[in-house]
Design an enzyme around this catalytic site. Structure first.
Site, short mmCIF file in Angstrom:
data_model
loop_
_atom_site.label_atom_id
_atom_site.label_comp_id
_atom_site.label_asym_id
_atom_site.label_seq_id
_atom_site.Cartn_x
_atom_site.Cartn_y
_atom_site.Cartn_z
N LEU A 138 24.66 32.62 53.63
CA LEU A 138 23.97 33.68 52.88
C LEU A 138 24.81 34.95 52.81
CD1 LEU A 138 20.31 33.54 54.29
CD2 LEU A 138 21.02 33.02 51.95
N ALA A 139 25.50 35.25 53.90
CA ALA A 139 26.31 36.46 53.98
C ALA A 139 27.43 36.24 54.99
CB ALA A 139 25.45 37.65 54.41
N ALA A 144 30.48 38.54 57.26
CA ALA A 144 31.07 39.83 57.64
C ALA A 144 32.21 39.58 58.62
CB ALA A 144 30.01 40.74 58.25
N GLN A 180 28.85 35.22 60.40
CA GLN A 180 28.26 34.88 59.11
C GLN A 180 26.90 34.24 59.34
OE1 GLN A 180 31.38 32.43 57.42
NE2 GLN A 180 30.25 30.54 57.78
N LYS A 221 22.78 32.94 62.71
CA LYS A 221 23.96 33.81 62.72
C LYS A 221 24.96 33.25 63.72
CE LYS A 221 25.18 38.74 63.15
NZ LYS A 221 24.60 40.10 63.35
N ASP A 233 22.19 51.31 63.46
CA ASP A 233 23.03 50.80 62.37
C ASP A 233 22.19 50.62 61.12
OD1 ASP A 233 25.44 50.04 61.28
OD2 ASP A 233 25.32 47.96 61.95
#
EC number: 2.7.-.-
Length: 539
Positions: free
Chosen positions: A131-132, A134, A138, A153, A288
């Site tokens: 999905l994403a 970084a 991920q 994750k 954050d």
């Protein structure tokens, strides 16, 4: 490892030359011998075109080229506006932590190793396409065998050697800066890199993130303001985190929020309320909260609710920090700069020997222009930043929790005014702060504080007895003497009187409380009364 270090050094050198970062370095006030170095750098012998890019843009592009570890370091620096020129800090805010995903089969293998089970035994569905993605991890969508929709994750493999090498170079640069520049020493670059080292290694531990998420979820259980996804602890490991999948609109999706007729004013005000609730009620805050980590629920858009993810970075304040922060804000908005200066000294944020009058004058000089604006246009984040910048000139110690607080406040404030430009942050926050200050001195709070102190009495009594025994124990070379001298008599009687009064007050307070409370806590008051009487009447 040495080969990696050499390759990394050449990469850094190439980026420095490409973006002419050496020009930024030699523009600083350096010692003559350091300035002389520029004449022996081969690439500076050749004709160079003047860059059309600003120094902030060049610095940002250089960090992007150096990769994810330097990108995250730049993001950390962007929060330290007390250290950086505004143009560079503004550019660093634009850094995006987005990198291509790593191989999906590697991700699956890593997850299976961490869970000690095959993917098909844990999940009824697992989406191999992430999905994403970084720099640190991920995220994949999945469904547990029990039917819950989740996200998985997973930390990128092989990160630690790269992080270690990049941090080594950052420490070298920071130590060089401290050696050659007095101005740099005031900014404590080594401390900044140490803070970053802690942050980046904390982000590699997904169990820490899971614990932070659980704490934040518990703090806002049943709240109308904020929802935090559930963590599935059975499937969490140091490098794998499994948590509830949420559905909502990205907080920056203005078109989507408008389509569902979200009350933007309430949404902006609730963001401010969430911030102050975390700071002053819980003393535990999500540090954050950039737009990528915040969503808005699609349920009840007329009473919108936030959804927060990615709790890898959190902050906390001591009760003393909470109190000083609230008093600082009130004093600032009353333009009581002497009070602001005194609070900084009392809190230990600046050295005790700081001259109050000089500090007050410096704060007034920096802050008075802010009040030329309408109150609704005054930025809380800018207020804190200006105060920190001024205090740094008076050797203010770096307070990591306050740096995180400033960063979070700037994020919340910027987001709130993006959602609703007319947001008056002070009018929204003032009632909350006033209520918190009243609650601090309410009978209920005072009674709770007294109870916690009463619980410590047995320990205090034991410590006192040990201390008196040590005082009464003669040294081998000393002649025997009584456990106290006659000159101690007034002091001991004074202690006895204090114990007597304290015991009487505590007994009275307990008698006003509930009966069951009295039965549990009456005996410490009795001990205080007896000890006090003994010290007063004994011979």
């Amino acid at each position: 490892m040495k080969l990696l270090a050499v390759r990394r050094l050449f990469r850094i050198q190439r980026v420095v030359i490409r973006y002419r970062l050496d020009d930024l370095l030699f523009a600083l006030p350096l010692p003559w011998w350091m300035l002389a170095v520029r004449f022996v750098l081969p690439w500076r012998w050749l004709p160079r075109r003047k860059s059309e890019l600003s120094r902030g843009v060049r610095f940002r592009l250089a960090l992007q080229d150096l990769g994810p570890i330097f990108i995250k370091f730049g993001q950390l620096l962007s929060t330290r506006r007390d250290l950086l020129p505004e143009d560079i800090a503004d550019e660093l805010m634009l850094l995006q932590d987005r990198v291509p995903p790593f191989d999906q089969q590697v991700a699956i293998k890593l997850i299976e190793e961490q869970l000690g089970a095959r993917i098909c035994d844990v999940f009824s569905r697992f989406d191999e396409t992430p999905l994403a993605s970084a720099s640190v991890a991920q995220v994949h969508a999945a469904c547990l065998k029990t039917g819950e929709e989740v996200v998985v994750k997973v930390v990128r493999p092989g990160l630690k050697p790269i992080i270690g090498q990049d941090l080594a170079w950052l420490f070298i640069l920071a130590r060089m800066a401290e050696r050659v520049s007095a101005d740099a020493r005031l900014l404590h670059p080594v401390q900044v890199v140490m803070d970053y080292e802690k942050t980046i290694y904390d982000e590699l531990d997904l169990l820490r993130e899971a614990a932070n998420s659980s704490q934040l979820r518990r703090n806002f259980e049943g709240s109308d303001l904020l929802y935090v996804p559930q963590v599935y602890w059975d499937w969490c490991r140091p490098k794998v985190l499994v948590m509830e999948r949420i559905y909502g609109l990205q907080v920056t999706d203005m078109a989507g929020l408008a389509d569902q007729r979200t009350d933007m004013k309430m949404l902006a005000e609730r963001g401010v309320e969430i911030f102050f609730t975390q700071i002053f009620r819980d003393s535990f805050f999500h540090a954050d909260m950039h737009p990528g980590n915040i969503f808005v629920s699609t349920v009840n858009p007329w009473a919108p609710k936030y959804i927060a993810i990615d709790c890898g970075i959190v902050g906390s304040l001591t009760p003393e920090d909470q109190d000083y922060l609230a008093r600082n804000l009130f004093a600032f908005f009353k333009r009581d700069y002497r009070r602001v200066a005194q609070l900084h000294i009392d809190s230990g944020w600046v050295p005790a020997e700081t001259k109050l009058n000089e500090f007050e004058a410096a704060i007034r000089t920096v802050c008075e222009p802010i009040f030329e604006k309408p109150l609704k246009d005054i930025s809380f984040g800018q207020v804190l930043m200006r105060l920190f910048q001024t205090a740094r000139r008076f050797n203010m110690e770096v307070q990591p929790q306050l740096v995180l607080l400033q960063k979070t406040l700037l994020n919340i404030e910027g987001l709130g005014r993006q959602l609703y430009p007319e947001l008056d942050l002070w009018s929204t926050a003032q009632p909350y702060l006033e209520r918190w200050m009243r609650e601090r001195v309410s009978p209920k709070t005072l009674l709770g504080n007294l109870q916690s102190q009463v619980e410590q009495l047995p320990h205090i009594a034991g410590m006192t007895r040990d201390l008196l025994e040590r005082m009464s124990r003669p040294h081998a070379s000393d002649p025997p003497r009584p456990w106290h001298d006659r000159k101690d008599e007034p002091v001991l009687r004074l202690i006895g009187a204090a114990l007597l009064v304290g015991g009487a007050i505590q007994g009275w307070v307990m008698s006003e409380a509930a009966t069951q409370l009295l039965t549990l806590t009456a005996w410490p008051a009795a001990i205080m009364l007896i000890a006090g009487l003994y010290l007063i009447v004994r011979r």
